[in-house]
Every structure is written in C-alpha cells, then in structure tokens.
Enzyme design. Structure first.
Site, PDB file in Angstrom:
ATOM      1  N   THR A 114       0.827  -1.201   0.000  1.00 42.98           N
ATOM      2  CA  THR A 114       0.000   0.000   0.000  1.00 42.98           C
ATOM      3  C   THR A 114       0.859   1.246   0.000  1.00 42.98           C
ATOM      4  OG1 THR A 114      -1.636  -1.151   1.363  1.00 42.98           O
ATOM      5  CG2 THR A 114      -1.797   1.240   1.300  1.00 42.98           C
ATOM      6  N   ARG A 142     -11.255 -10.552  -2.631  1.00 47.14           N
ATOM      7  CA  ARG A 142     -10.760 -10.080  -1.333  1.00 47.14           C
ATOM      8  C   ARG A 142     -10.515  -8.576  -1.366  1.00 47.14           C
ATOM      9  NH1 ARG A 142      -5.940  -7.247   0.628  1.00 47.14           N
ATOM     10  NH2 ARG A 142      -5.685  -7.833   2.821  1.00 47.14           N
ATOM     11  N   VAL A 143     -10.931  -7.911  -0.305  1.00 47.81           N
ATOM     12  CA  VAL A 143     -10.667  -6.492  -0.107  1.00 47.81           C
ATOM     13  C   VAL A 143     -10.094  -6.320   1.288  1.00 47.81           C
ATOM     14  CG1 VAL A 143     -11.680  -4.194   0.097  1.00 47.81           C
ATOM     15  CG2 VAL A 143     -12.480  -5.744  -1.696  1.00 47.81           C
ATOM     16  N   ASP A 154      -7.972  -3.376   4.038  1.00 45.57           N
ATOM     17  CA  ASP A 154      -8.322  -2.139   4.728  1.00 45.57           C
ATOM     18  C   ASP A 154      -8.180  -0.896   3.875  1.00 45.57           C
ATOM     19  OD1 ASP A 154      -5.419  -2.562   4.826  1.00 45.57           O
ATOM     20  OD2 ASP A 154      -5.382  -0.740   6.017  1.00 45.57           O
ATOM     21  N   GLY A 158       0.136  -3.005   5.265  1.00 43.83           N
ATOM     22  CA  GLY A 158       0.341  -4.339   5.819  1.00 43.83           C
ATOM     23  C   GLY A 158      -0.861  -5.236   5.616  1.00 43.83           C
TER      24      GLY A 158
END
Length: 331
Positions: free
Chosen positions: A191, A219-220, A222, A243
């Site tokens: 990220t 999948r997603v 944060d 992370g």
C-alpha cells in the site's frame, strides 16, 4: 449525475423520513463531550507517506510548494506509484489474485470529511482518481467491482490491461505450489498511504493498493475502507495504514489513531497504541506486518510497526526524509 444535483432532487423526498435522533447523531454531535487538542499553529506544508516512495512524496510536495491544496497533493502523489510498473503492490503491474486478475482498491478523504472509494476494480490504472470522482460526482462513498469499472469508463478513464508480463510470470511460478504465505515487507508491503497539510493548514489523505498478492478473488483489505486504511479529521490530524489489512479492519486502526490524537496523544504515541491493539488480538501469531503513520494539525508526525523494516517518507520545509520506523519486534 452531479452529486449536488442528486442530493437536491432527493432531499425533499427523504426529509420526512429522517428522525431528529438520526440528525443529531449524523450532524449535530455534542462537541462538549469531546476533548479537542489545544489550538495549534500550523508549521506550513508537509506530506507524509508509507514506505520509501520518494517520487510520490516529491510529487505531492511539488503541488503543495506551488500553493496547491492537500487533496490535489495526495492524489497526484499516489498516482506516481499507481503508474509505476516496477511497483508490484500498487496500480499498473500490481500482483494479481490467485486467478490471475489484478484488482485495485483506493480511497481518498478531504478536509471536510468528504470521501470516496473503489473496491476490487479491474482494468483502470488510477483507482485513486476514480475514488475522487465517486466522492465528487456521486451521492455514494464506495463503488465496487464491475460497477466501479463502469463508472470509471463513463467518467472518461481508459480501459487498461493491468497485468504486466513480469507479474504474470511470477503468478505462473506461484501456481506451481499455490502456497499462500505472503513475505513480510514484500508481498504484504502492499500500500501507499499518504497524508498532507497545505499552506492553509487543511488536511487530506489518500490510500491505494493492488492488495495482497495471490489473494482469493474478491478479497478487499483495509486500504479502501474509511476509518481502517485511512482517516482524516481536519480538527485533529490524519492516519493511514499498510500491511495485512484484515488486522487493521478489525481494530478500525486509522480512526482509532486519530481519536487517540484527539485525546491528546502525539502521532507517535497514537501509532504505537494502534499497533499494540492489534498485537493484543494476535498474541500467539505475529508473523505479519502492520505499519501506521500519522500527522497532527501542527505537522508533528509519527510511525510504528510490528516487524522491523517499515519506513515512511516526510517532505516539508525541513527536507525530504526517509524515516525508519520503530517496531514492536526489534530483531
């Protein structure tokens, strides 16, 4: 349809359905119950981002230094990484899911608390800009999957094959074992989160990712979730995360850090507490990485992580610095 027009047309039909209690909870909160930090003097423009993304922070600083606003700065800043095919954790060239599809997530938040996000979007190279369009051109906060892609195309974004040959060959090699064991600080260093304060003292934030390498389809994490991967409160400060997103979602990490700053903690203290909350829920398995960064209204910054190796960039009148983060595990 423009956001303003939509809201104007729908307001009359919905006003009678909204109770006074809902209005109180949404817009008329009793600020006497909250302890805001003392009035702080802004030190001037500053940008902070996860990891050693020096080109991204330099681009954001260029916007700020020329008098631009924080929202433009964070968008333009993270777009640098979205376009970099050598960065296999963000945007074009990102590592695919286990079916070989690159899906992108992003969110953005401005000084007024407006926000937009796209989740699990394919074929569009700049999800952060689509997220901003969601914020500015629709009455919604999140669009997902095919709907997000369709909206982007309608807004003039170009369809792009996001799977580069390098990422494709790595995926083919991974399929020989199909072991899902992301490598700390590599495959789950996934990220770029960025926060900025402009010359007016206003904050904005952005977060964008291609997600965990070889994740389950759909999948997603944060990164596109307001309050988890990113949160900004212009009275207090902002925070963002990197992370293993599942762990950040479970603690609503970025919101937590901003609220801790509201209660008087420094950005560094708040980041450390945010990590400790995650550690408390994972006492017997700390084989993953989480990193938080934060900034408050006077430009103080902080960062903290679980595993050694996380760094974050700051760019201000004091210089362009890569800051090694302290970590809970030290070796």
């Amino acid at each position: 349809m423009q956001r303003r027009t939509f809201l104007k047309n729908s307001a009359a039909g919905t006003a009678g359905l909204v109770s006074s209690s809902v209005l109180a909870s949404c817009g008329e909160t009793d600020k006497s119950s909250t302890t805001l930090p003392e009035k702080m003097e802004n030190i001037g423009p500053i940008v902070i981002c996860t990891w050693d993304f020096n080109n991204a922070s330099a681009k954001a600083w260029e916007v700020l230094k020329s008098g631009g606003n924080s929202l433009d700065a964070v968008e333009k800043g993270v777009m640098v990484e979205e376009a970099d095919v050598e960065n296999q954790t963000v945007g074009l060239g990102g590592r695919p899911d286990r079916d070989g599809k690159v899906t992108l997530d992003a969110c953005i938040m401005d000084k007024d608390g407006n926000c937009g996000a796209v989740l699990c979007m394919q074929n569009i190279a700049h999800p952060i800009s689509v997220a901003r369009k969601v914020m500015e051109e629709t009455p919604h906060v999140m669009l997902a999957g095919k709907g997000a892609e369709q909206f982007a195309l309608e807004q003039g974004f170009k369809k792009t094959n996001l799977l580069t040959e390098k990422s494709k060959q790595e995926w083919i090699e991974w399929k020989k074992t199909s072991q899902y064991k992301p490598i700390i600080n590599i495959e789950n260093h996934d990220t770029i989160g960025m926060l900025a304060i402009d010359q007016n003292g206003d904050l904005a934030g952005a977060c964008t990712t291609s997600g965990m390498a070889y994740k389950l389809a759909g999948r997603v994490g944060d990164s596109p979730i307001i309050g988890a991967g990113l949160f900004v409160d212009n009275e207090v400060g902002g925070a963002t995360a990197t992370g293993v997103g599942e762990e950040v979602v479970r603690t609503v990490g970025s919101f937590l850090i901003v609220e801790l700053m509201r209660q008087g903690k420094t950005p560094q203290e708040a980041c450390e507490e945010g990590v400790k909350r995650i550690i408390e829920k994972n006492k017997n398995k700390l084989d993953f990485q989480i990193g938080f960064i934060a900034i408050n209204k006077k430009g103080e910054t902080g960062g903290y992580c679980i595993q050694p190796g996380f760094t974050y960039r700051t760019y201000s009148n004091e210089g362009h610095l890569n800051n090694p983060s302290d970590s809970y595990i030290t070796s």
